[in-house]
Write an enzyme that holds these catalytic residues in place. Structure first.
Site, PDB file in Angstrom:
ATOM      1  N   HIS A  59      35.725  59.613 -25.954  1.00 42.59           N
ATOM      2  CA  HIS A  59      36.973  60.281 -26.276  1.00 42.59           C
ATOM      3  C   HIS A  59      37.192  61.512 -25.403  1.00 42.59           C
ATOM      4  CE1 HIS A  59      37.232  58.315 -30.521  1.00 42.59           C
ATOM      5  NE2 HIS A  59      37.690  57.531 -29.565  1.00 42.59           N
ATOM      6  N   HIS A  96      41.851  48.647 -23.207  1.00 41.28           N
ATOM      7  CA  HIS A  96      41.136  49.628 -22.374  1.00 41.28           C
ATOM      8  C   HIS A  96      40.831  49.066 -20.997  1.00 41.28           C
ATOM      9  CE1 HIS A  96      40.437  52.733 -25.424  1.00 41.28           C
ATOM     10  NE2 HIS A  96      40.186  51.755 -26.283  1.00 41.28           N
TER      11      HIS A  96
END
Length: 409
Positions: A253, A384
């Site tokens: 993150h 992703h």
């Protein structure tokens, strides 16, 4: 998947484009009739009897919208299927908003909660479909924008995590993950809507969580908070490998935030200087505490508040976000160090993650970099990995769908 970062050569762009098409070819197996997208197993087949998460449907709609803009055969039809599904099956016809998941037959909700995480991805899909001109995209955008304004963004512009089905009670928890993906969605909305408020809201979320909270914690960003946004450092200490709310700090993150800050800097008029400073700091911290810190290549999933590994499992999405962040920072700064990281992480992906036999990328590796399934089962998502093939070829702003432009008539 080699050489120069940020898509600086035709050969590199061709390799990235080919990998993107390969990923979409695998993801096409998720399409279900009459509506929705299935959870894919290792070979690209929907798992029988599995609920249909709305965030998967939204992500699939998003990537196939981008694929349609890139001219990938069949992507346009899949994007249209996704928009229709989100407008009908996944949307609550009584209380509005989007269910968390559907039953396997897509006939009713399996989980009727309303979460910010899911609504952020619906907004990402809606804004992207609107930019591309996918039929129904504007209706989807108008619907989700209203729900964001009235339910999921409070008076201070901060994200409310979760409600029950009827929006009568909200969870006392707040999370950095949902806020991060809300920033991503708000960047797209700000590109397709004339109201600059969407970008200002995105900047406010980043200023609070990154320039405020992360900076105060040495850029080891706490992920979990009370309803008053007080950090909860021991949250899920007894469930450390949770796929959405793991204990500790998540290096992946930090990388994702780093890339988003570069996008924010390019998107917001009069962008503050701390955006690039913090993007660098997040990137450096993620590399320092996450990359091959246990003696083997790969990013560990989580670390504690001293920066020590907690869950050593490797997730595919972390490497994908590392690639995108390195490309964004290389493009922004021109510094060769970011290019070297970009190359190294593509080498790792090619060696350990890219599955040329069964398709897509392995979603999870054990600490020895062997395919595993302790946190994630199957290969449910190409969001992703697909972005790792596309974002290095695009400028930091506008967002991908706005940069690629409308579909031909």
């Amino acid at each position: 998947m080699t050489g120069r970062p940020a898509g600086t050569g035709r050969e590199d762009e061709a390799i990235l484009a080919a990998e993107g098409r390969r990923l979409l070819g695998f993801a096409a197996g998720s399409v279900l009739e009459p509506a929705g997208f299935g959870w894919l197993d290792e070979r690209g087949t929907p798992v029988p009897g599995s609920p249909l998460p709305t965030w998967i449907a939204a992500r699939m709609t998003y990537v196939f919208t981008l694929g349609a803009q890139l001219g990938v055969p069949g992507a346009r039809e899949t994007a249209e299927h996704g928009v229709r599904s989100l407008l009908t099956a996944y949307r609550d016809p009584v209380h509005d908003g989007w269910f968390e998941s559907l039953r396997p037959d897509a006939a009713a909700a399996a989980d009727a909660r309303k979460t910010a995480y899911t609504h952020a991805f619906v907004a990402l899909a809606a804004g992207s479909a609107t930019a591309a001109g996918v039929p129904g995209g504007r209706d989807l955008l108008d619907g989700v924008a209203g729900v964001l304004r009235t339910r999921f963004l409070d008076a201070r512009g901060r994200v409310v995590e979760e409600y029950d089905e009827a929006f009568t009670a909200s969870e006392s928890y707040r999370g950095a993950n949902a806020s991060m993906h809300m920033v991503e969605a708000l960047l797209v909305l700000g590109d397709v809507e004339p109201d600059a408020e969407w970008h200002r809201l995105a900047l406010g979320l980043a200023e609070h969580l990154v320039h405020g909270v992360a900076r105060a914690h040495g850029y080891l960003l706490p992920e979990h908070f009370s309803a008053q946004w007080q950090p909860l450092p021991d949250y899920n200490a007894d469930h450390r490998d949770d796929p959405f709310r793991p204990y500790g700090c998540t290096p992946g993150h930090l990388l994702e935030w780093s890339r988003l800050l570069v996008q924010l800097e390019a998107s917001v008029a009069g962008a503050p200087g701390w955006l690039l400073e913090d993007a660098r700091a997040l990137f450096d911290t993620a590399v320092r505490v996450g990359w091959q810190v246990d003696g083997r290549p790969g990013f560990v999933y989580t670390v504690d508040w001293e920066g020590r590994p907690v869950v050593r499992t490797r997730m595919h999405w972390v490497v994908a976000e590392a690639i995108a962040a390195a490309a964004a920072l290389h493009r922004r700064t021109g510094e060769p160090g970011f290019g070297r990281w970009y190359d190294e992480w593509w080498r790792f992906a090619r060696e350990h993650l890219v599955d040329l036999e069964h398709g897509s990328w392995h979603h999870e590796l054990d600490p020895a970099n062997r395919p595993a399934a302790t946190v994630w089962r199957g290969k449910p998502d190409v969001y992703h990995a697909f972005q790792a093939t596309l974002l290095p070829r695009l400028p930091a702003a506008p967002a991908a769908a706005a940069a690629l432009g409308p579909l031909p008539d």
